[in-house]
Enzyme design. Sequence first.
Site, PDB file in Angstrom:
ATOM      1  N   GLU A 109     -10.416  39.313 -93.833  1.00 36.02           N
ATOM      2  CA  GLU A 109     -11.551  38.674 -93.823  1.00 36.02           C
ATOM      3  C   GLU A 109     -12.068  38.123 -95.266  1.00 36.02           C
ATOM      4  O   GLU A 109     -13.329  38.029 -95.184  1.00 36.02           O
ATOM      5  CB  GLU A 109     -12.631  39.362 -92.896  1.00 36.02           C
ATOM      6  CG  GLU A 109     -12.345  40.033 -91.546  1.00 36.02           C
ATOM      7  CD  GLU A 109     -13.183  40.709 -90.793  1.00 36.02           C
ATOM      8  OE1 GLU A 109     -14.185  40.079 -91.025  1.00 36.02           O
ATOM      9  OE2 GLU A 109     -12.942  41.349 -90.127  1.00 36.02           O
ATOM     10  N   ASP A 129     -21.095  39.201 -89.101  1.00 36.02           N
ATOM     11  CA  ASP A 129     -20.668  40.311 -87.833  1.00 36.02           C
ATOM     12  C   ASP A 129     -19.876  39.021 -86.849  1.00 36.02           C
ATOM     13  O   ASP A 129     -20.029  38.012 -86.942  1.00 36.02           O
ATOM     14  CB  ASP A 129     -21.817  40.824 -87.026  1.00 36.02           C
ATOM     15  CG  ASP A 129     -21.412  41.827 -85.751  1.00 36.02           C
ATOM     16  OD1 ASP A 129     -21.226  42.968 -86.285  1.00 36.02           O
ATOM     17  OD2 ASP A 129     -21.033  41.167 -84.795  1.00 36.02           O
ATOM     18  N   TYR A 193     -27.146  54.658 -84.379  1.00 37.57           N
ATOM     19  CA  TYR A 193     -26.840  56.014 -84.177  1.00 37.57           C
ATOM     20  C   TYR A 193     -26.717  56.094 -82.801  1.00 37.57           C
ATOM     21  O   TYR A 193     -27.943  55.974 -81.845  1.00 37.57           O
ATOM     22  CB  TYR A 193     -27.695  57.207 -85.000  1.00 37.57           C
ATOM     23  CG  TYR A 193     -26.873  58.472 -85.086  1.00 37.57           C
ATOM     24  CD1 TYR A 193     -26.106  58.665 -85.821  1.00 37.57           C
ATOM     25  CD2 TYR A 193     -27.366  59.349 -84.065  1.00 37.57           C
ATOM     26  CE1 TYR A 193     -25.337  59.868 -85.548  1.00 37.57           C
ATOM     27  CE2 TYR A 193     -26.849  60.616 -83.921  1.00 37.57           C
ATOM     28  CZ  TYR A 193     -25.794  60.692 -84.727  1.00 37.57           C
ATOM     29  OH  TYR A 193     -25.164  61.979 -84.747  1.00 37.57           O
ATOM     30  N   PRO A 195     -23.016  54.875 -84.266  1.00 34.98           N
ATOM     31  CA  PRO A 195     -22.534  53.779 -84.525  1.00 34.98           C
ATOM     32  C   PRO A 195     -21.297  53.463 -83.712  1.00 34.98           C
ATOM     33  O   PRO A 195     -20.909  54.413 -83.140  1.00 34.98           O
ATOM     34  CB  PRO A 195     -22.371  53.776 -86.097  1.00 34.98           C
ATOM     35  CG  PRO A 195     -22.019  55.461 -85.982  1.00 34.98           C
ATOM     36  CD  PRO A 195     -22.786  56.181 -85.169  1.00 34.98           C
ATOM     37  N   SER A 196     -20.815  52.265 -83.782  1.00 35.58           N
ATOM     38  CA  SER A 196     -19.611  52.370 -83.149  1.00 35.58           C
ATOM     39  C   SER A 196     -18.323  52.458 -83.997  1.00 35.58           C
ATOM     40  O   SER A 196     -17.198  52.649 -83.420  1.00 35.58           O
ATOM     41  CB  SER A 196     -19.366  50.761 -82.477  1.00 35.58           C
ATOM     42  OG  SER A 196     -19.654  49.847 -83.404  1.00 35.58           O
ATOM     43  N   HIS A 201     -22.174  51.700 -92.371  1.00 34.97           N
ATOM     44  CA  HIS A 201     -22.431  50.217 -92.390  1.00 34.97           C
ATOM     45  C   HIS A 201     -24.032  50.114 -92.039  1.00 34.97           C
ATOM     46  O   HIS A 201     -24.589  50.671 -91.095  1.00 34.97           O
ATOM     47  CB  HIS A 201     -21.539  49.371 -91.524  1.00 34.97           C
ATOM     48  CG  HIS A 201     -21.474  49.962 -90.131  1.00 34.97           C
ATOM     49  ND1 HIS A 201     -20.878  50.868 -89.640  1.00 34.97           N
ATOM     50  CD2 HIS A 201     -22.034  49.236 -89.043  1.00 34.97           C
ATOM     51  CE1 HIS A 201     -21.103  51.143 -88.414  1.00 34.97           C
ATOM     52  NE2 HIS A 201     -21.758  49.937 -87.912  1.00 34.97           N
TER      53      HIS A 201
END
Lengths: 261, 261
Positions: A109, A129, A193, A195-196, A201
């Site tokens: 990326e 994203d 919260y 997070p995935s 981040h």
Amino acid sequence: MDNAVLILEKTSFDNSDLDTVLGDATTFRLQLKNDIYHSYLTRPPPDVNEVKATLVCPATAKHLEKYTQQEMFLVTETEQDYRDITLPFLLESQFSLQWVYNILEGRAEQNHVVFDDPDPENGFVLLPDLKWDQKEATQLYLVAICRRRNIKSLRDLTGNHLPLLENVFFQTQAEVLSHFGVPASQLRCYLHYQPSYYHLHVHITHLAADVPGSGVERAHLLTDVIHDLRRDGDVCRTRPLSFPLRSNDELLARFRDAGRL
Amino acid sequence: MDNAVLILEKTSFDNSDLDTVLGDATTFRLQLKNDIYHSYLTRPPPDVNEVKATLVCPATAKHLEKYTQQEMFLVTETEQDYRDITLPFLLESQFSLQWVYNILEGRAEQNHVVFDDPDPENGFVLLPDLKWDQKEATQLYLVAICRRRNIKSLRDLTGNHLPLLENVFFQTQAEVLSHFGVPASQLRCYLHYQPSYYHLHVHITHLAADVPGSGVERAHLLTDVIHDLRRDGDVCRTRPLSFPLRSNDELLARFRDAGRL
């Protein structure tokens, strides 16, 4: 055969068009590949605008779970719940973070990176994203991925992390203004919260963008986190935190088993 | 002629159907009238489901402003900003609260009241928000309007209000379970800051409902407010609070004039 999750993100089509899109649009143009994550653009029939697609392949059970609509339950996690339920669960079953390390180490990326602060303590990489097609500034969705690797989530933050958080907050605002012309007063900067993925981040979205995960039940404004940590460096570790979990989330089962739901 | 705001809330039609609905559905059945607020049901053409409509008449400039899509800006209000900018503005220009007093005094919406705790200090009236048509529990949207009249918003809350907040929190959960079968773990209970009217009230929505105003930039979970006040009874009065304001909001102009944006 591997499982795969294909997410079609609407730009200007309704759900009713989905069949048309899925049926006829067979040309997917790869925009980005990082580990198991792929981002495509495709041009469906002329009456439907361009569509952005994200492919996760191979997809784990946890991915399938993440992208499936399910009943949600709100859990309020105390400090003790975190120690007794959440942390042990995370240590045994978290997502692979390989794709994060690929970004941080310049292996993936890199042509998407908006800004890179290489400082190992307080630095971060700022990039779009996958959900943002980078066309409309009012739909802006960036992620600032911190370079430091030992912070799993909001729960781990202490007063010692203030220089990191402040660096992310102020540099991100300046970079977003210079790259996309969006002033700080039109940004929503927040942490999730739960997070995935459990590598610290920060989400940066345009205030006009109605993005999933910006609800009060999951998001925490970075400015509030910074303010709270300045007053009490232990606040993130000690305060109860509420968050939604899908009905088939293993973590929900653990809270239920512990009589905490 | 008075101004009026007519809000059509979709139940199962797309934006593209709006013209059809507005064009053909001329029979509006009055469900509720309280001061300038009216709630209607109407049956549009057979291929479109029933539509819920809210009419505000006469509408002030502030109503027109509230229901018009506009550019938003995030303001972070310190304790001093509240004292110097927000409070003086509120004292001179707030919405009329007559419709709230009509509910509390039993002069309006009495057939809609779900629960009424008459205690003058800690009591409240629980009733459906105008935005909910009361058909789908997963779209549940209730409002708990406190009986006490001297609390304008979250900003006024202190540790002395904990018995009131806890009463609203626990009684509401019990009443929602018994009336609508929705457990506390599927509810999102929160306050708005800024609220749209300055008489303390709590929003109760189903976790599955994607409702406007539940975003992190405006909503504060009641459970967090209670926890924070237990630790520090002055936290609501003293902490910085962030909130979005529409570009033509007079309060935004005041923050701008004060160099706070």
